[in-house]
Scaffold this motif. Sequence first.
Motif, PDB file in Angstrom:
ATOM      1  N   GLN A 139       0.830  -1.196   0.000  1.00  0.00           N
ATOM      2  CA  GLN A 139       0.000   0.000   0.000  1.00  0.00           C
ATOM      3  C   GLN A 139       0.866   1.248   0.000  1.00  0.00           C
ATOM      4  N   ILE A 140       0.451   2.213  -0.813  1.00  0.00           N
ATOM      5  CA  ILE A 140       1.130   3.505  -0.874  1.00  0.00           C
ATOM      6  C   ILE A 140       0.083   4.606  -0.727  1.00  0.00           C
ATOM      7  N   MET A 189       5.576  -6.544  -3.916  1.00  0.00           N
ATOM      8  CA  MET A 189       5.935  -6.615  -2.505  1.00  0.00           C
ATOM      9  C   MET A 189       7.037  -5.622  -2.162  1.00  0.00           C
ATOM     10  N   ASN A 190       7.682  -5.066  -3.174  1.00  0.00           N
ATOM     11  CA  ASN A 190       8.749  -4.091  -2.930  1.00  0.00           C
ATOM     12  C   ASN A 190       8.447  -2.811  -3.705  1.00  0.00           C
ATOM     13  N   PRO A 191       7.833  -1.819  -3.044  1.00  0.00           N
ATOM     14  CA  PRO A 191       7.433  -0.596  -3.740  1.00  0.00           C
ATOM     15  C   PRO A 191       8.526   0.470  -3.791  1.00  0.00           C
ATOM     16  N   LEU A 192       9.736   0.137  -3.382  1.00  0.00           N
ATOM     17  CA  LEU A 192      10.787   1.149  -3.241  1.00  0.00           C
ATOM     18  C   LEU A 192      11.051   1.905  -4.540  1.00  0.00           C
ATOM     19  N   PRO A 208       4.584   4.213   2.350  1.00  0.00           N
ATOM     20  CA  PRO A 208       5.458   4.097   3.529  1.00  0.00           C
ATOM     21  C   PRO A 208       6.489   5.220   3.564  1.00  0.00           C
ATOM     22  N   ASN A 209       6.763   5.705   4.771  1.00  0.00           N
ATOM     23  CA  ASN A 209       7.774   6.727   4.979  1.00  0.00           C
ATOM     24  C   ASN A 209       9.097   6.044   5.257  1.00  0.00           C
TER      25      ASN A 209
END
Length: 215
Positions: A139-140, A189-192, A208-209
Motif C-alpha cells: 500500500q502507498i 511486494m517491494n514498492p521502493l 510508507p515513509n
Amino acid sequence: MIVEEIMNADVFTLDSENTIGDAIQLMAEKRIKHIPIIDGEQRLIGIVTDRDIKECTPSIFFDEGRMEALNMPLAEIMTTDLITGHPLDFVEDVAAIFYENKIGCLPIIKDHRLVGIITQTDLLHTLVELTGAHQPGSQIEIRVRNKMGMLFRLFSDIQNCKVNILSVLVYPDKKDEDFKIIALRIQTMNPLRLIEELEKSGHQVLWPNLPGMEA
C-alpha cells in the motif's frame, strides 16, 4: 457494485408464531445472528436478533422462568420498525445506512417480498475484496492537491513504472481541505522503486515513509 451481487439470497426465516426456543435453535444450527420474520406471503414483518433473545431470556443458571421465556412467540420480541434495501441499491449507499443507523443487518425487499439479507460481515468481506487487501501487494499513500487532473497525472507516472494497481481509495486530507489522500494497493511486494520515481516526479508520498526519504 450493487446489493444483489453481495447479498445472501438463501435467507433463514421464521414466522411470528415460532418461539424464542425455535430462534435459538436456528441461530445455533445455521450460525447466524439475525432472523427475518415473514408472513405466509414471504412479506417481511419483523426481525429478531441474538441481542433481542439475550435481553428477554433468563440465564441458563436460573431455571425459573426460562422455559416460559423459550416458549414465548417471536411476535412479542421482534422489531417491526424496519429499515430495508433493494437489490439494485448501491453497496456504498447501504454501507452509509449501516453507519448512520448503527444496524447489524439489512433485509432486502423486491416486489414487497424478502429476497435477501446483508450483514456487517458481508460488508466487511466486500471492503476487503474492493481494497485488494486479500491479495499479495503493498500500500502507498500519496498526498495530492484537490484539483482536476491530479489522479490522471499520478496514474501516468505509475504506468511508466509498469506496476499493476489493485485498488484505489481517495479520501480528504483532514488537515487541509485543499488536498486529498490517494491510497493505492499495488501488485508488488517491494514498492521502493515506485516510491523513488513518484517522488522524483514531485509527488508527496506519505506512506510508507522509508528511512532517508522525505515525508
